[in-house]
Design an enzyme around this catalytic site. Sequence first.
Site, PDB file in Angstrom:
ATOM      1  N   GLU A  30       0.881  -1.155   0.000  1.00  0.00           N
ATOM      2  CA  GLU A  30       0.000   0.000   0.000  1.00  0.00           C
ATOM      3  C   GLU A  30       0.925   1.214   0.000  1.00  0.00           C
ATOM      4  O   GLU A  30       1.778   1.309   0.887  1.00  0.00           O
ATOM      5  CB  GLU A  30      -0.867  -0.030   1.260  1.00  0.00           C
ATOM      6  CG  GLU A  30      -2.007   0.927   1.213  1.00  0.00           C
ATOM      7  CD  GLU A  30      -2.876   0.842   2.470  1.00  0.00           C
ATOM      8  OE1 GLU A  30      -3.615   1.793   2.713  1.00  0.00           O
ATOM      9  OE2 GLU A  30      -2.803  -0.161   3.201  1.00  0.00           O
ATOM     10  N   ARG A 256       5.007 -13.024   9.922  1.00  0.00           N
ATOM     11  CA  ARG A 256       5.580 -11.677   9.794  1.00  0.00           C
ATOM     12  C   ARG A 256       6.949 -11.651  10.401  1.00  0.00           C
ATOM     13  O   ARG A 256       7.211 -12.358  11.368  1.00  0.00           O
ATOM     14  CB  ARG A 256       4.769 -10.720  10.663  1.00  0.00           C
ATOM     15  CG  ARG A 256       3.696  -9.980  10.060  1.00  0.00           C
ATOM     16  CD  ARG A 256       3.096  -9.070  11.126  1.00  0.00           C
ATOM     17  NE  ARG A 256       3.464  -7.698  10.831  1.00  0.00           N
ATOM     18  CZ  ARG A 256       2.891  -7.004   9.864  1.00  0.00           C
ATOM     19  NH1 ARG A 256       1.963  -7.543   9.119  1.00  0.00           N
ATOM     20  NH2 ARG A 256       3.250  -5.764   9.620  1.00  0.00           N
ATOM     21  N   LYS A 266       4.602   0.828   9.541  1.00  0.00           N
ATOM     22  CA  LYS A 266       4.662   2.059   8.759  1.00  0.00           C
ATOM     23  C   LYS A 266       4.040   3.220   9.522  1.00  0.00           C
ATOM     24  O   LYS A 266       4.540   4.326   9.482  1.00  0.00           O
ATOM     25  CB  LYS A 266       3.881   1.859   7.458  1.00  0.00           C
ATOM     26  CG  LYS A 266       4.739   1.415   6.302  1.00  0.00           C
ATOM     27  CD  LYS A 266       3.953   1.453   5.014  1.00  0.00           C
ATOM     28  CE  LYS A 266       3.322   0.123   4.731  1.00  0.00           C
ATOM     29  NZ  LYS A 266       2.580   0.041   3.482  1.00  0.00           N
TER      30      LYS A 266
HETATM   31  P1  ATP Z   1       2.650  -2.087   8.153  1.00  0.00           P
HETATM   32  O1  ATP Z   1       1.886  -2.847   9.176  1.00  0.00           O
HETATM   33  O2  ATP Z   1       4.054  -1.835   8.520  1.00  0.00           O
HETATM   34  O3  ATP Z   1       1.951  -0.855   7.678  1.00  0.00           O
HETATM   35  P2  ATP Z   1       1.490  -3.477   6.003  1.00  0.00           P
HETATM   36  O4  ATP Z   1       1.325  -4.930   6.071  1.00  0.00           O
HETATM   37  O5  ATP Z   1       0.290  -2.657   6.246  1.00  0.00           O
HETATM   38  O6  ATP Z   1       2.711  -3.074   6.908  1.00  0.00           O
HETATM   39  P3  ATP Z   1       1.610  -3.349   3.155  1.00  0.00           P
HETATM   40  O7  ATP Z   1       2.100  -2.256   2.294  1.00  0.00           O
HETATM   41  O8  ATP Z   1       0.170  -3.666   3.164  1.00  0.00           O
HETATM   42  O9  ATP Z   1       2.093  -3.010   4.623  1.00  0.00           O
HETATM   43  O10 ATP Z   1       2.456  -4.655   2.911  1.00  0.00           O
HETATM   44  C1  ATP Z   1       2.893  -5.137   1.662  1.00  0.00           C
HETATM   45  C2  ATP Z   1       3.261  -6.578   1.819  1.00  0.00           C
HETATM   46  O11 ATP Z   1       4.327  -6.733   2.746  1.00  0.00           O
HETATM   47  C3  ATP Z   1       2.094  -7.394   2.351  1.00  0.00           C
HETATM   48  O12 ATP Z   1       1.982  -8.567   1.577  1.00  0.00           O
HETATM   49  C4  ATP Z   1       2.473  -7.696   3.779  1.00  0.00           C
HETATM   50  O13 ATP Z   1       1.948  -8.908   4.212  1.00  0.00           O
HETATM   51  C5  ATP Z   1       4.004  -7.707   3.719  1.00  0.00           C
HETATM   52  N1  ATP Z   1       4.569  -7.360   5.023  1.00  0.00           N
HETATM   53  C6  ATP Z   1       4.374  -6.223   5.723  1.00  0.00           C
HETATM   54  N2  ATP Z   1       5.015  -6.256   6.907  1.00  0.00           N
HETATM   55  C7  ATP Z   1       5.659  -7.450   6.965  1.00  0.00           C
HETATM   56  C8  ATP Z   1       6.501  -8.087   7.927  1.00  0.00           C
HETATM   57  N3  ATP Z   1       6.813  -7.493   9.095  1.00  0.00           N
HETATM   58  N4  ATP Z   1       6.985  -9.316   7.648  1.00  0.00           N
HETATM   59  C9  ATP Z   1       6.692  -9.908   6.469  1.00  0.00           C
HETATM   60  N5  ATP Z   1       5.904  -9.371   5.527  1.00  0.00           N
HETATM   61  C10 ATP Z   1       5.389  -8.153   5.756  1.00  0.00           C
HETATM   62 MG    MG Z   2      -1.471  -3.003   4.927  1.00  0.00          MG
END
Ligand code: ATP
Ligand code: MG
Length: 541
Positions: A30, A256, A266
Amino acid sequence: MPENFIHQIIEKDNETGKYGGKVTTRFPPEPNGYLHIGHAKSIVLNFSTAIKYGGKCNLRYDDTNPEKEDEEYIRSIEEDVKWLGYRWDKRLWASDYFETMYEGAVELVRKGKAFVCQLTSEEMKQYRGSLTEPGKESPYRNRSVEENLKLFEEMRAGKYEDGEMTLRAKIDMASPNINFRDPVIYRIAHLTHHNTGDKWCIYPMYDYAHPLEDAIEGITHSLCTLEFEDHRPLYNWFIDEIGWWKTPPQQIEFARLNLTNTIMSKRYLKALVDEHQVEGWDDPRMPTIAGVRRRGYTPEAIRDFCERIGVAKANSTVDASLLEHCVREDLKAKVESRNVVFDPLKVVITNYPEDLIEDVEIENNKEVPEMGTRTVPFGRELYIDGEDFKENPEKKYFRLFLGNEVRLKGAYFITLNEIVKNEDGSIKELLCTYDKGTKSGSGFEGRKVKGTIHFVEKSTAVPVIIREYGYLMAEDEKGEKTLNPDSVKIVKGFSEPSIKDGKPKERFQLFRHGYYILDEKLTTEDEKVFNKIVGLKSSWK
Ligand code: ATP
Ligand code: MG
């Protein structure tokens, strides 16, 4: 990547011919912030899986949320993926599928599988029930298909205010899986979208949008993090009920990545940037990819780290020292060393000629002889590291103290004879004598000394600034995290003259101190600023 449960699933699919041997993955960020090391795990997994099976991996922006997108984030995401060493097959925008997603929702309405609801979000919460109690059906649940089609069309046409209506799936308000209790599919939001402008005032919810994005793109294996495990039945429900795809994608969850002494969110990282608690998204203390890049970590080290931690089905927290270990292992055989003294003290070799500067030879990398040697100047006046002298040495201190003899790396043995102080009691200079016969490489074997220290010749010394980094977050015994108030310390030092040729982003081992990089933003022709990448010793077990 070593063998893992995801690859086992893929191999099975390849055996049964489920996707005709095709493997297509995607990395779906995102664009609402910079990527962090957790995202790196997902990037490495998605891309390396595609590479391993001769498949493809798309970069897809999950931009169904019109509020938060920003061009800066999009630029940074692409830079980060490329820096990690990967090239996407296609770059796609979820918002390009809005029309198809809308048609999918209309299909659900036609099949009697979705309805327009006028409960407020507050009421909806009350109707939802809890983990122990079933929910209650919405009074709008049994509208006719015709009425639902008309209302949904009007929602799209902008006839209603934000929050006035939603489109909901009609599934089961008594389901033990709360995600199945008539989830919202579309909400009204009169907002301008970075890609579609004002074309839409209804936007799909993540749980509906994501499976459709995957299915439309022909993704075979949709890898996501564990918190979506409970959403998988819903992911499959939408695709099956719409029914347009013969071999729909399958969602597979993995753990994760969490790291000690930092924070992987983020939202939290954005707050640190917005509140100026850090210098920016690329502050070298940040766990963002931009941050660790500026800090001096290498893509090779990050890929190695991701491979070592592997993919698992259970969440855990990985010790930050493992990542540091990977960085150290990668740099060990790659970078040259330089003599830099921190918090310098002046040494005068009283029996050395006044105007003589000689060149002594020092190896560039002790572990890699092929990296050759360089010369550094030696003279009567030198600087040594503040830590390499003690007025009151403890028992096992083998460096410089009154009456003790040490080796100057690459040069001679020296003995400290007198400590000269300033009026305020601080040290002005250390008066030493050298033994001409002890020169390094001369084959001298007369006696041994226990301490070896390094030096920088005074008249050719280059002043440098060193930024020593600690962890961004401090942790108490319970693992509770707070911002570490001592996460950066600025140290002044002197370097051997060759550092004048050092370019921003160039990495060195500063002899006896650790691995450092010339900061890409702060280093100029006239001022060299080092960031500490990682220390010399591993604390990882
Ligand atoms: P955050 O919680 O930091 O905002 P998010 O999951 O909302 O992270 P996205 O941009 O939606 O961020 O994530 C893009 C991809 O990265 C998704 O497929 C998500 O599952 C993966 N991802 C995000 N954080 C992690 C993590 N800590 N470990 C492994 N994969 C991750
Ligand atoms: Mg997300």
